[in-house]
Every structure is written in C-alpha cells, then in structure tokens.
Design a protein around this motif. Structure first.
Motif, PDB file in Angstrom:
ATOM      1  N   VAL A  47      25.788  33.893  43.954  1.00  0.00           N
ATOM      2  CA  VAL A  47      25.728  32.758  43.040  1.00  0.00           C
ATOM      3  C   VAL A  47      27.145  32.456  42.554  1.00  0.00           C
ATOM      4  N   LEU A  48      27.640  31.278  42.857  1.00  0.00           N
ATOM      5  CA  LEU A  48      28.981  30.892  42.436  1.00  0.00           C
ATOM      6  C   LEU A  48      28.961  30.494  40.957  1.00  0.00           C
ATOM      7  N   VAL A  49      29.880  31.065  40.182  1.00  0.00           N
ATOM      8  CA  VAL A  49      29.977  30.763  38.752  1.00  0.00           C
ATOM      9  C   VAL A  49      31.367  30.198  38.479  1.00  0.00           C
ATOM     10  N   MET A  50      31.416  28.980  37.988  1.00  0.00           N
ATOM     11  CA  MET A  50      32.700  28.373  37.654  1.00  0.00           C
ATOM     12  C   MET A  50      33.127  28.834  36.261  1.00  0.00           C
ATOM     13  N   PRO A  51      34.334  29.361  36.122  1.00  0.00           N
ATOM     14  CA  PRO A  51      34.746  29.973  34.851  1.00  0.00           C
ATOM     15  C   PRO A  51      35.160  28.960  33.804  1.00  0.00           C
ATOM     16  N   THR A  52      35.034  29.371  32.567  1.00  0.00           N
ATOM     17  CA  THR A  52      35.667  28.679  31.448  1.00  0.00           C
ATOM     18  C   THR A  52      36.504  29.711  30.708  1.00  0.00           C
ATOM     19  N   PHE A  53      37.483  29.248  29.966  1.00  0.00           N
ATOM     20  CA  PHE A  53      38.424  30.169  29.330  1.00  0.00           C
ATOM     21  C   PHE A  53      38.499  29.910  27.830  1.00  0.00           C
ATOM     22  N   SER A  54      38.710  31.000  27.098  1.00  0.00           N
ATOM     23  CA  SER A  54      38.937  30.875  25.659  1.00  0.00           C
ATOM     24  C   SER A  54      39.824  32.020  25.213  1.00  0.00           C
ATOM     25  N   LEU A  55      40.578  31.789  24.164  1.00  0.00           N
ATOM     26  CA  LEU A  55      41.455  32.833  23.642  1.00  0.00           C
ATOM     27  C   LEU A  55      40.656  34.017  23.138  1.00  0.00           C
ATOM     28  N   ASP A  56      39.498  33.745  22.519  1.00  0.00           N
ATOM     29  CA  ASP A  56      38.664  34.833  22.007  1.00  0.00           C
ATOM     30  C   ASP A  56      38.229  35.773  23.125  1.00  0.00           C
ATOM     31  N   SER A  57      37.776  35.216  24.246  1.00  0.00           N
ATOM     32  CA  SER A  57      37.307  36.072  25.335  1.00  0.00           C
ATOM     33  C   SER A  57      38.457  36.793  26.020  1.00  0.00           C
ATOM     34  N   ILE A  58      39.619  36.170  26.046  1.00  0.00           N
ATOM     35  CA  ILE A  58      40.785  36.838  26.640  1.00  0.00           C
ATOM     36  C   ILE A  58      41.162  38.061  25.810  1.00  0.00           C
ATOM     37  N   ILE A  59      41.156  37.905  24.489  1.00  0.00           N
ATOM     38  CA  ILE A  59      41.507  39.024  23.617  1.00  0.00           C
ATOM     39  C   ILE A  59      40.374  40.043  23.538  1.00  0.00           C
ATOM     40  N   GLY A  60      39.145  39.535  23.440  1.00  0.00           N
ATOM     41  CA  GLY A  60      38.018  40.430  23.219  1.00  0.00           C
ATOM     42  C   GLY A  60      37.434  41.057  24.466  1.00  0.00           C
ATOM     43  N   ILE A  61      37.629  40.429  25.635  1.00  0.00           N
ATOM     44  CA  ILE A  61      37.073  40.973  26.876  1.00  0.00           C
ATOM     45  C   ILE A  61      38.171  41.330  27.875  1.00  0.00           C
ATOM     46  N   SER A  62      39.074  40.374  28.154  1.00  0.00           N
ATOM     47  CA  SER A  62      40.070  40.595  29.213  1.00  0.00           C
ATOM     48  C   SER A  62      40.975  41.785  28.926  1.00  0.00           C
ATOM     49  N   LEU A  63      41.568  41.820  27.743  1.00  0.00           N
ATOM     50  CA  LEU A  63      42.507  42.906  27.430  1.00  0.00           C
ATOM     51  C   LEU A  63      41.832  44.268  27.419  1.00  0.00           C
ATOM     52  N   PRO A  64      40.692  44.444  26.694  1.00  0.00           N
ATOM     53  CA  PRO A  64      40.034  45.760  26.755  1.00  0.00           C
ATOM     54  C   PRO A  64      39.563  46.134  28.158  1.00  0.00           C
ATOM     55  N   LEU A  65      39.051  45.147  28.914  1.00  0.00           N
ATOM     56  CA  LEU A  65      38.605  45.434  30.283  1.00  0.00           C
ATOM     57  C   LEU A  65      39.772  45.896  31.142  1.00  0.00           C
ATOM     58  N   PHE A  66      40.900  45.252  31.016  1.00  0.00           N
ATOM     59  CA  PHE A  66      42.106  45.647  31.739  1.00  0.00           C
ATOM     60  C   PHE A  66      42.537  47.055  31.352  1.00  0.00           C
ATOM     61  N   LEU A  67      42.550  47.332  30.040  1.00  0.00           N
ATOM     62  CA  LEU A  67      43.038  48.623  29.568  1.00  0.00           C
ATOM     63  C   LEU A  67      42.130  49.776  29.979  1.00  0.00           C
ATOM     64  N   VAL A  68      40.798  49.617  29.814  1.00  0.00           N
ATOM     65  CA  VAL A  68      39.913  50.725  30.175  1.00  0.00           C
ATOM     66  C   VAL A  68      39.912  50.937  31.680  1.00  0.00           C
ATOM     67  N   THR A  69      40.082  49.867  32.444  1.00  0.00           N
ATOM     68  CA  THR A  69      40.126  50.017  33.898  1.00  0.00           C
ATOM     69  C   THR A  69      41.383  50.741  34.336  1.00  0.00           C
TER      70      THR A  69
END
Length: 396
Positions: free
Chosen positions: A208-230
């Motif tokens: 299933v193709l999902v087209m992304p949307t971006f927000s500063l909240d998700s970058i700080i709250g999801i992207s950074l922690p996901l990057f760090l724990v990985t």
C-alpha cells in the motif's frame, strides 16, 4: 614414528550455514513482528497499511542481505528496528495520522544517511552518553513489557499459557523462547476468539503506497527518537557483533545503504531498516561455519528466507489484527524483556550518571507529550540537562 597420516580437520557440511540462515530469518521475524504491527497501528496505520509495512520491511531486509552479503562476502545481517517500533507504541498517533508518521520515517531515514555521509554528525550521535540513550530505550520498552502482566487480568488462561510456554522454553532453549510464545498464541487465540472466515485467503501481500506529510512536531517527536534508538540499539551494536567475530566492514556505506532502503520502505509503511544486533551473531558467529570466509552463505540464506516470509507476512498481520490486541502485545512484551534488561543495565552502569539516567527513564516512560512532541525526546532532554547540571557543579 607412525606411518598413519594425520587426519584432516573435520569439514563443515554445506547445510550448516544454510540452516543458520534459516534460523536467523525465522527467529528474526517471529520474535518481533508483533512489535512492528503494534507500533505501526499505534501511529495510525490501518490494518492494510500495517501489513504493507511488515511486508516491505521483510522484503527490504532480505534484499539488503542478499545484495550486500554477496558483494562483500561478509555475513552482514539486517533487520527492522524493533526498539523503533516499540517507540512508536509509546508515541501514539500524530495529528495528521499515518501519513505524518511516514513523513517522520523518511526524515529518520535521511538522518541515517547523513550519519554515514557526514562523519562529524555520526560522531556527535555517538557522543550521546550511553547511559542516557539506554535509559531512553528502557523507558520506551517499559509499557510494552508490562503487557503480559496486564493480560493476566484480562485474559487469564490465554496469557498464562503464553507466558508459561515462553518461560519454560527460555529455561531450556533460550533462542526459541519467543517462537514458543508465538506458537502457543497461535493456538490459544483462535480457541477463545472467533477469527474472521477466509483470513488466509484474503491476506496475500498487497503493498500500500502512502504519500507522506511532514510536520515539525513529528520530526522532533518521532524522527529524532527513532533515529537515536536505531543508531544506539541496532546499528552500533550490530557493528560490534561483526567486529567481535573478526569482520571490519566500513560503517559509513552501511549507514547510507540502510538509510536509503528505509526511505524506500517508508513509502509502503515501513518504519526503519538497520544492521541486525541480536540475530547478527547467528550468521557471523562460528556456529554458522567454522570457516569465517564461508559464513556469508548464512546471510544469503537468511535474505532469501526473508523474501519468502514477506509473501506470508500479510497472513501474520491479518491474524494479529483480528486477535485481541493485549494478547498480541503480550507476545511483543515477552520478546522485549531481554532488551529492557540490557538497556536498564547499561543505563545504570555508571554510578555518577544514575540520577540523569533515571530522570531520562521516568520521563520517557511517563508518556509525557508537550506541544505534540512525545516523551522520548523530553526524556533525553531532561536527562541531558540533569547530567550537564551535575557536571557543571563538579567543575565549579
């Protein structure tokens, strides 16, 4: 002097690395697919999108192992980020739903690529105190690891059967403990919960193709922690496993490749691909083959097995989606207990950093959300501020 010739050293059967590769794929998938599904659904994925993400991740890590192990002749192993999936469970759904989460996955993948291309950035990540990174991971894992206890109250005999199977197998064959829990869950859940008819026939892999949307909240709250724990709990330990077995691959190309692959799978709902940590030893260790130069065959086999498993991942996802969530989380929690124990031990390994680590842990585990930013970020920030304050007091 005896005329009897010296016997040559025993040769390993060609089946040895093949069996090691099969075991790697089976253990890698069965031990944590429930965590992945729980994480994707927690950030807003529909059952179809969660199944697509599981399929994309399974196929992605299989292709990475086949291509890179063949080219390098090294037993390179890849996996999805299990701690990252647990992070998604604790984060919850962003305002714009799963599309925003996919945007965060893409940013996290870009950060992995940046860590490979820009050495100073990678060094800055490695400079984060291990105690704080481990405490953040422990806080992320805690809620899922409580699921088996909560399930005992809601589903007494089903949860007890799953937990007992896990515990007994852990005693005699640790590697198969989670597999035993999955097998028992597959038996007791249909006995107590009617599953939809035709669940197998309707669960073939459908990306299933999902087209992304971006927000500063998700970058700080999801992207950074996901990057760090990985990075902290998958990529760096994965390199350590390879190094411990005598392999010295260049880290930067691996980060760039896994980051790029993660970006591709993100469009189909996958959250993150990375170096394997736990299952890496199954391919890189001496049990895979006495000759280190032939252990890459185990990685090739594991990669091919993951491709086959990807075709069946939709069935696993459909079964998990139709089952009581708490029982699926019970299996996930049992699978993560060892990771929680390791993270907690690492977080408290330095006595002078106990308090900052505990601050990070309790803040992350609290589920705190401020300005739409999840607790993992605030936990790392709070622990880092406390550590800086304590060090400032000592230097004054």
């Amino acid at each position: 002097m005896s005329d009897t010739p010296t016997a040559p050293p025993p040769r390993a059967s060609a089946a040895v690395p093949i069996s090691a590769g099969l075991l790697t794929a089976i253990v890698g998938f069965a031990s944590s697919f429930a965590v992945v599904l729980a994480g994707l659904q927690a950030v807003g994925a529909t059952p179809e999108q969660a199944a697509s993400g599981l399929i994309a991740l399974s196929a992605g890590q299989g292709l990475l192992m086949i291509v890179l192990a063949w080219r390098s002749k090294l037993p390179l192993s890849f996996a999805w980020s299990t701690p990252g999936a647990a992070l998604l469970v604790s984060t919850g759904m962003p305002h714009a739903g799963f599309a925003e989460a996919v945007g965060a996955f893409l940013v996290a993948a870009g950060l992995i690529v940046a860590a490979g291309l820009w050495r100073r950035f990678g060094q800055a990540v490695e400079a984060i105190p291990t105690s704080l990174a481990s405490a953040m991971l422990a806080g992320v894992l805690l809620n899922l690891c409580l699921a088996p206890i909560e399930a005992i109250e809601a589903f007494p005999w089903q949860a007890a059967a799953i937990i007992v199977a896990w515990a007994v197998t852990l005693r005699f064959a640790r590697l198969y403990a989670v597999l035993a829990a999955v097998a028992v869950a597959a038996v007791v859940i249909p006995l107590s919960t009617p599953l939809p008819e035709g669940i197998v026939e309707t669960a073939w892999p459908v990306p299933v193709l999902v087209m992304p949307t971006f927000s500063l909240d998700s970058i700080i709250g999801i992207s950074l922690p996901l990057f760090l724990v990985t990075m902290a709990s998958q990529n760096i330990p994965g390199l350590a496993v390879l190094n411990a077995n005598g392999y010295r691959p260049a880290a930067s190309p691996l980060f760039v490749t896994t980051g790029a692959a993660s970006a591709v799978t993100a469009f189909f709902g996958g959250h993150m691909l990375n170096l394997a940590a736990i299952t890496a030893a199954l391919c890189a260790g001496p049990d895979a083959h006495p000759d280190p130069k032939k252990r890459y065959i185990a990685s090739l086999t594991a990669g091919g097995s993951y491709i086959v498993i990807a075709l069946l991942a939709g069935i696993a996802a459909a079964f998990a989606t139709a089952s009581p969530p708490l029982l699926i989380q019970t299996v996930a929690g049992l699978a993560l207990l060892a990771s929680l124990a390791g993270a907690a031990a690492s977080a408290l390994s330095k006595p002078d950093e106990h308090v900052p680590a505990i601050v990070t842990f309790v803040t992350t585990a609290s589920g705190l959300s401020i300005l739409g930013i999840g607790a993992a970020f605030w936990g790392l920030l709070a622990g880092g501020a406390m550590l800086a304050l304590l060090k400032l007091g000592k230097s004054a």
